[in-house]
Design an enzyme around this catalytic site. Structure first.
Site, PDB file in Angstrom:
ATOM      1  N   HIS A   1      44.521  41.882  37.295  1.00 48.91           N
ATOM      2  CA  HIS A   1      43.879  40.809  38.250  1.00 48.91           C
ATOM      3  C   HIS A   1      44.021  39.426  37.517  1.00 48.91           C
ATOM      4  O   HIS A   1      44.216  39.306  36.455  1.00 48.91           O
ATOM      5  CB  HIS A   1      42.162  41.021  38.246  1.00 48.91           C
TER       6      HIS A   1
ATOM      7  N   GLU B   1      41.971  36.917  36.946  1.00 49.06           N
ATOM      8  CA  GLU B   1      41.099  36.431  35.892  1.00 49.06           C
ATOM      9  C   GLU B   1      41.337  37.063  34.750  1.00 49.06           C
ATOM     10  O   GLU B   1      41.703  36.446  33.617  1.00 49.06           O
ATOM     11  CB  GLU B   1      39.722  36.870  36.477  1.00 49.06           C
TER      12      GLU B   1
ATOM     13  N   CYS C   1      35.728  40.299  40.769  1.00 52.42           N
ATOM     14  CA  CYS C   1      35.243  41.940  40.809  1.00 52.42           C
ATOM     15  C   CYS C   1      34.309  42.214  39.428  1.00 52.42           C
ATOM     16  O   CYS C   1      34.147  41.421  38.661  1.00 52.42           O
ATOM     17  CB  CYS C   1      36.385  43.029  40.944  1.00 52.42           C
TER      18      CYS C   1
ATOM     19  N   CYS D   1      36.350  42.143  36.140  1.00 52.08           N
ATOM     20  CA  CYS D   1      36.623  40.638  35.772  1.00 52.08           C
ATOM     21  C   CYS D   1      35.432  40.097  35.172  1.00 52.08           C
ATOM     22  O   CYS D   1      35.402  39.312  34.275  1.00 52.08           O
ATOM     23  CB  CYS D   1      37.338  40.029  36.775  1.00 52.08           C
TER      24      CYS D   1
END
Length: 171
Positions: A78, A80, A104, A107
């Site tokens: 992801h 992040e 999410c 993260c």
């Protein structure tokens, strides 16, 4: 009217999201130091970047496949996560992360552990998911400030040409 810091850094996150090859969810993230003087790191949805790694075109980018190994979910990092991992020598404790999609739960755990103090997100399109609800709960319990991005202008378009650029502002 000059860009606000939030508009500027969210703009960096949006531009960074355009590096992602993910056809369905292009997410970008930008980590900024506590006094808005330095971009500490950027990240986008993509496969882990390892020197001399196999071309990421060889991995699946689809949301569905014959098995989980035929989808992007087993391979993509992801935005992040990439932003935190790409930080080089800088500390992210007390920093702000601008992200184009609300983080999410995975993260959120990473951001809390890294010491991120503020999350500014552009979209919360998955707000009803268990992941987003868990993320909100953890971020709240960890006293991480969470803000829905609010633009001060109706629109801004950046056009880039080979010999010059223009930034028309639509108000």
């Amino acid at each position: 009217m000059a860009l606000s810091w939030d508009e500027y850094f969210m703009g960096v996150a949006i531009l960074t999201s355009k590096r992602s090859k993910d056809p369905s969810t292009q997410v970008g993230a930008c980590i900024v130091n506590p006094v808005n003087k330095h971009v500490i790191s950027i990240g986008y949805n993509g496969f882990p970047e390892i020197p001399n790694m196999v071309n990421d075109d060889l991995f699946p980018w689809e949301k569905e496949g014959l098995s989980e190994l035929d989808t992007k979910y087993m391979f993509v990092c992801h935005a992040e996560l990439n932003a935190v991992l790409n930080k080089h020598q800088h500390e992210v404790y007390g920093c702000t992360i601008y992200t184009t999609l609300f983080p999410c739960h995975g993260c959120a755990k990473l951001l809390i552990q890294a010491g991120i103090a503020r999350v500014v997100y552009l979209s919360d399109s998955k707000a009803d998911s268990a992941s987003a609800r868990a993320s909100r709960r953890m971020l709240g319990m960890a006293n991480v400030a969470v803000e829905d991005f609010k633009a001060e202008r109706a629109c801004m378009v950046v056009k880039i040409k080979a010999d010059k650029y223009a930034v028309p502002v639509c108000d």
